[in-house]
Write an enzyme that holds these catalytic residues in place. Structure first.
Site, PDB file in Angstrom:
ATOM      1  N   ASP A  89       0.810  -1.222   0.000  1.00 48.75           N
ATOM      2  CA  ASP A  89       0.000   0.000   0.000  1.00 48.75           C
ATOM      3  C   ASP A  89       0.841   1.269   0.000  1.00 48.75           C
ATOM      4  O   ASP A  89       2.061   1.227   0.159  1.00 48.75           O
ATOM      5  CB  ASP A  89      -0.962  -0.005   1.212  1.00 48.75           C
ATOM      6  CG  ASP A  89      -0.263  -0.386   2.514  1.00 48.75           C
ATOM      7  OD1 ASP A  89       0.979  -0.264   2.591  1.00 48.75           O
ATOM      8  OD2 ASP A  89      -0.960  -0.810   3.444  1.00 48.75           O
ATOM      9  N   ASN A 106      -6.990  -2.238  14.461  1.00 52.30           N
ATOM     10  CA  ASN A 106      -8.382  -2.491  14.050  1.00 52.30           C
ATOM     11  C   ASN A 106      -8.505  -3.758  13.209  1.00 52.30           C
ATOM     12  O   ASN A 106      -9.572  -4.051  12.676  1.00 52.30           O
ATOM     13  CB  ASN A 106      -8.920  -1.290  13.258  1.00 52.30           C
ATOM     14  CG  ASN A 106      -8.140  -1.047  11.975  1.00 52.30           C
ATOM     15  OD1 ASN A 106      -7.189  -1.759  11.672  1.00 52.30           O
ATOM     16  ND2 ASN A 106      -8.535  -0.035  11.227  1.00 52.30           N
ATOM     17  N   HIS A 157      -6.775  -4.399  10.395  1.00 53.18           N
ATOM     18  CA  HIS A 157      -6.519  -4.260   8.954  1.00 53.18           C
ATOM     19  C   HIS A 157      -5.264  -5.030   8.539  1.00 53.18           C
ATOM     20  O   HIS A 157      -4.339  -5.215   9.322  1.00 53.18           O
ATOM     21  CB  HIS A 157      -6.465  -2.792   8.515  1.00 53.18           C
ATOM     22  CG  HIS A 157      -5.251  -2.015   8.898  1.00 53.18           C
ATOM     23  ND1 HIS A 157      -5.227  -0.635   8.907  1.00 53.18           N
ATOM     24  CD2 HIS A 157      -4.013  -2.389   9.293  1.00 53.18           C
ATOM     25  CE1 HIS A 157      -4.032  -0.226   9.272  1.00 53.18           C
ATOM     26  NE2 HIS A 157      -3.275  -1.249   9.514  1.00 53.18           N
ATOM     27  N   GLU A 198      -9.200  -1.950   5.497  1.00 53.75           N
ATOM     28  CA  GLU A 198      -9.781  -1.565   6.784  1.00 53.75           C
ATOM     29  C   GLU A 198     -11.032  -2.411   7.052  1.00 53.75           C
ATOM     30  O   GLU A 198     -11.540  -3.080   6.144  1.00 53.75           O
ATOM     31  CB  GLU A 198     -10.164  -0.073   6.715  1.00 53.75           C
ATOM     32  CG  GLU A 198      -8.988   0.860   6.396  1.00 53.75           C
ATOM     33  CD  GLU A 198      -8.011   1.047   7.553  1.00 53.75           C
ATOM     34  OE1 GLU A 198      -7.889   0.157   8.418  1.00 53.75           O
ATOM     35  OE2 GLU A 198      -7.348   2.101   7.591  1.00 53.75           O
TER      36      GLU A 198
END
Ligand code: PGA
Length: 251
Positions: free
Chosen positions: A74, A145, A147, A152
């Site tokens: 990413d 979280n 991810h 996400e």
């Protein structure tokens, strides 16, 4: 719910050495056959020790990266590649400047594209992975979280490389790097869950006590978009490495 094999190590350095040794063995095997090794790479604090170990293996043990092809997970959007906050910068600083991967074999999503060029770029990124023969090895960290890459919560099992909106947790955790949460980009380009799951081998590393809560959830929840890392349950050759701090609440 399928069990994801996981290994608890004493500390982050031990994990870095174990995973670097696996990557090195793969590269050496492929080199001996005259074939390329296609690595999916990650950024963040977690892989820094691993990259340091790969650099050591290159310098001290002659590990040859000349046939290695890399695809990073990413990049922030928007982001200039020469910005010190970019993942381009991170990868060169921690790995590429110190090993012999040819520049033409390094792929990182381009955060400097005009918005209208992103969809074509993402389709071409997927195509390049295919043309390289697919990912042999995908390295992952994990967000608090859940991810993986910037997939996400809410990311679909069949998602592909695309423009994504960053979660509030992700932006809060990146605030320090950008001098404030407001300055963290709101979007990113990320490989998708499906892109990741097509890798022939996946290793996820989680170190430090901040990862303990999410790791407990990952290992005890059914595969779902709520916690994208749970999709690793659907992979036949994935391993999670945790240090004792990230494992603390699992006992
Ligand atoms: P970290 O980030 O390695 O800096 O903890 C991991 C991630 O968000 O995927």
């Amino acid at each position: 719910m399928t069990h994801i094999p996981f290994v608890v190590a004493e500390n982050a350095q031990e994990i870095a050495q174990t995973v670097a040794a696996e990557i090195a063995a793969l590269i050496r095997e492929r080199n001996a056959e005259g074939r390329s090794t296609v690595l999916g790479l990650a950024t963040g604090n977690t892989p820094i020790l691993l990259y340091r170990e790969l650099v050591r293996l290159h310098r001290e043990e002659g590990l040859d990266f000349s046939r290695v092809i890399t695809f990073n997970l990413d990049e922030y959007y928007p982001m200039q590649p020469d910005s010190s906050q970019s993942y381009h910068y991170f990868m060169h600083h921690h790995l590429f400047d110190h090993v012999n991967v040819p520049a033409s074999q390094i792929h990182i999503p381009d955060g400097s594209l005009p918005r209208e060029a992103i969809a074509d770029f993402c389709a071409a990124y997927e195509q390049k992975i295919q043309q390289a023969g697919g990912l042999d090895f995908q390295l992952l960290g994990i967000g608090e979280n859940g991810h993986i890459g910037f997939n996400e919560p809410g990311s679909a099992r069949d998602s592909r490389t695309r423009l994504v909106r960053l979660d509030a947790t992700t932006r809060r955790n990146a605030a320090g790097d950008f001098g404030g949460e407001d300055l963290v980009p709101r979007e990113a380009i990320s490989m998708g869950v499906a892109t990741i799951l097509e890798a022939r081998r996946i290793v996820l590393i989680a170190t430090g006590s901040k990862k303990a809560t999410i790791m407990q959830k990952v290992l005890h929840s059914a595969a779902s978009s709520d916690i994208p890392a749970t999709f690793l349950q659907l992979h036949e050759n994935a391993t999670i490495y945790v240090d004792t701090a990230a494992h603390a609440s699992l006992v």
